[in-house]
Design a protein around this motif. Structure first.
Motif, PDB file in Angstrom:
ATOM      1  N   THR A  93      40.824 -33.156  -4.874  1.00 25.91           N
ATOM      2  CA  THR A  93      40.832 -31.968  -5.551  1.00 25.91           C
ATOM      3  C   THR A  93      40.790 -32.463  -7.149  1.00 25.91           C
ATOM      4  O   THR A  93      40.744 -33.952  -7.144  1.00 25.91           O
ATOM      5  N   PHE A  94      40.608 -31.556  -7.983  1.00 25.55           N
ATOM      6  CA  PHE A  94      40.460 -31.904  -9.331  1.00 25.55           C
ATOM      7  C   PHE A  94      41.989 -31.395  -9.829  1.00 25.55           C
ATOM      8  O   PHE A  94      42.503 -30.597  -9.283  1.00 25.55           O
ATOM      9  N   GLY A  95      42.149 -32.253 -10.846  1.00 24.70           N
ATOM     10  CA  GLY A  95      43.668 -31.781 -11.480  1.00 24.70           C
ATOM     11  C   GLY A  95      43.847 -32.431 -12.630  1.00 24.70           C
ATOM     12  O   GLY A  95      43.049 -33.086 -13.259  1.00 24.70           O
ATOM     13  N   GLY A  96      45.151 -32.574 -13.361  1.00 28.32           N
ATOM     14  CA  GLY A  96      45.593 -33.424 -14.274  1.00 28.32           C
ATOM     15  C   GLY A  96      44.995 -32.564 -15.537  1.00 28.32           C
ATOM     16  O   GLY A  96      44.440 -31.219 -15.551  1.00 28.32           O
ATOM     17  N   LYS A  97      45.019 -33.242 -16.866  1.00 22.36           N
ATOM     18  CA  LYS A  97      44.818 -32.706 -17.905  1.00 22.36           C
ATOM     19  C   LYS A  97      43.273 -32.104 -18.157  1.00 22.36           C
ATOM     20  O   LYS A  97      42.375 -32.767 -17.559  1.00 22.36           O
ATOM     21  N   ASP A  98      43.227 -30.857 -18.366  1.00 22.54           N
ATOM     22  CA  ASP A  98      41.768 -30.158 -18.368  1.00 22.54           C
ATOM     23  C   ASP A  98      41.110 -30.218 -17.075  1.00 22.54           C
ATOM     24  O   ASP A  98      39.914 -30.304 -17.239  1.00 22.54           O
ATOM     25  N   LEU A  99      41.687 -30.700 -15.726  1.00 22.77           N
ATOM     26  CA  LEU A  99      41.229 -30.675 -14.777  1.00 22.77           C
ATOM     27  C   LEU A  99      40.167 -31.578 -14.872  1.00 22.77           C
ATOM     28  O   LEU A  99      38.882 -31.477 -13.789  1.00 22.77           O
ATOM     29  N   GLY A 100      40.371 -32.866 -15.437  1.00 22.28           N
ATOM     30  CA  GLY A 100      39.352 -33.965 -15.602  1.00 22.28           C
ATOM     31  C   GLY A 100      39.676 -34.993 -14.787  1.00 22.28           C
ATOM     32  O   GLY A 100      39.098 -36.159 -15.292  1.00 22.28           O
ATOM     33  N   TYR A 101      40.554 -34.826 -13.883  1.00 24.03           N
ATOM     34  CA  TYR A 101      40.849 -36.136 -13.146  1.00 24.03           C
ATOM     35  C   TYR A 101      40.584 -35.802 -11.743  1.00 24.03           C
ATOM     36  O   TYR A 101      40.571 -34.644 -11.156  1.00 24.03           O
ATOM     37  N   LEU A 102      39.975 -36.699 -10.811  1.00 23.23           N
ATOM     38  CA  LEU A 102      39.640 -36.618  -9.367  1.00 23.23           C
ATOM     39  C   LEU A 102      40.891 -36.934  -8.656  1.00 23.23           C
ATOM     40  O   LEU A 102      41.064 -38.204  -8.683  1.00 23.23           O
ATOM     41  N   TYR A 103      41.621 -36.495  -7.672  1.00 22.81           N
ATOM     42  CA  TYR A 103      42.527 -36.627  -6.634  1.00 22.81           C
ATOM     43  C   TYR A 103      41.947 -36.867  -5.646  1.00 22.81           C
ATOM     44  O   TYR A 103      41.151 -36.130  -5.059  1.00 22.81           O
ATOM     45  N   ILE A 104      42.391 -37.929  -4.676  1.00 18.64           N
ATOM     46  CA  ILE A 104      42.207 -38.047  -3.480  1.00 18.64           C
ATOM     47  C   ILE A 104      43.329 -38.676  -2.737  1.00 18.64           C
ATOM     48  O   ILE A 104      44.153 -39.560  -3.304  1.00 18.64           O
TER      49      ILE A 104
END
Length: 307
Positions: free
Chosen positions: A273-284
């Motif tokens: 998913t995307f997340g983090g500040k401004d949805l600017g991080y890719l999580y896996i």
């Protein structure tokens, strides 16, 4: 065998062809890297976001960049919210393989043959449907839940307002990851049992038409027909990210494979998913560890109306 004189025009042609042949592999690699240049940030790499987990799956996000996931093998299993700075808070009970925020601010989830909705303020859950072979879901801005049911080879629709359950498509070998394009007009579904990612046209009433195998995932050499397409997320440019046996595969909306981010562990990645500040991080997620990586892309929120 006769030799071509060194100063012959033919020798120059042969030399040029030889040089071109030696350049073809680096040029191809550079082209692959260039396809991801609008996503990856030079110097940025994967970082651990959460470790020592008990099979974390079902990653999803909200507009503030909080990431939701389920500790499926914890005793007891539970759903957690992780803030952009890594603080985890329990928000619900149960083993759920898929989670998604809805347009009403609630958290929707599937698992253990149920579809449920959680009130994040209280942690209380309400069952929307039972006796369904759930795997993953996405929730549209209209409040439609699209579910994958691998045991039935089926994509299922649940209306969050009426709780009506409807089979939309049958025939995909093992439907798994699922997501909506930013304009809500296309639904994507990864097939865990083949190398295909399917695309459907979404109709105003939520039903699906124009089914086609749009994307082809790379597969391991020892199982060239099975890519294990699992979790899925989509960015604001409409690019589709799918966790597979080869790593995280990224596709353009046209269906072109832009590149593969290799696995971080020997095990296969499960959800993303995307997340983090401004949805600017890719999580896996790799089960016991969740990683994140800062990227240029921004995550799309399926539960928000298209802008």
């Amino acid at each position: 065998m006769s030799m071509i004189p060194p100063k012959s025009p033919f020798s120059k042609i042969l030399l040029a062809l030889a040089l071109l042949g030696t350049m073809s592999i680096p040029v191809a690699r550079a082209a692959d890297d260039d396809k991801l240049s609008q996503i990856l940030i030079p110097g940025e790499d994967w970082q651990v976001a959460a470790r020592d987990l008990q099979f974390a799956d079902g990653l999803s996000t909200d507009a503030d960049g909080n990431v939701y996931f389920c500790e499926m093998r914890a005793k007891p299993p539970a759903i957690y919210k992780m803030t952009p700075d890594g603080v985890k808070t329990k928000v619900g009970d149960g083993s759920r393989s898929g989670t998604r925020r809805g347009p009403d601010g609630k958290l929707y989830a599937v698992g253990t043959n149920q579809a449920l909705v959680y009130d994040l303020a209280t942690g209380a859950s309400t069952v929307l449907a039972e006796k369904i072979s759930t795997n993953d879901l996405t929730v549209s801005a209209k409040g439609f839940l699209y579910l994958t049911e691998p045991a039935k080879n089926q994509i299922t629709l649940i209306d969050s307002k009426t709780k009506e359950v409807k089979a939309l498509d049958r025939g995909i070998k093992s439907p798994n990851g699922i997501g909506l394009s930013p304009d809500q007009k296309t639904l994507y579904v990864s097939d865990y049992g083949t190398t295909s990612v399917y695309a459907f046209a979404v109709q105003p009433d939520g039903t699906l038409t124009d089914k086609k195998a749009l994307m082809t995932m790379k597969a391991p050499e020892n199982k060239p027909a099975i890519a294990n397409g699992d979790g899925m997320t989509i960015d604001t440019a409409g690019r589709v990210y799918v966790t597979t046996a080869m790593g995280l595969q990224i596709f353009a909306p046209s269906g072109e494979l832009l590149g593969v981010l290799p696995k971080l562990k020997q095990s296969n990645p499960m959800s993303t998913t995307f997340g983090g500040k401004d949805l600017g991080y890719l999580y896996i997620s790799f089960g016991d560890t969740i990683y994140r990586r800062k990227v240029q892309a921004k995550g799309a929120l399926a539960f928000e109306m298209p802008k």
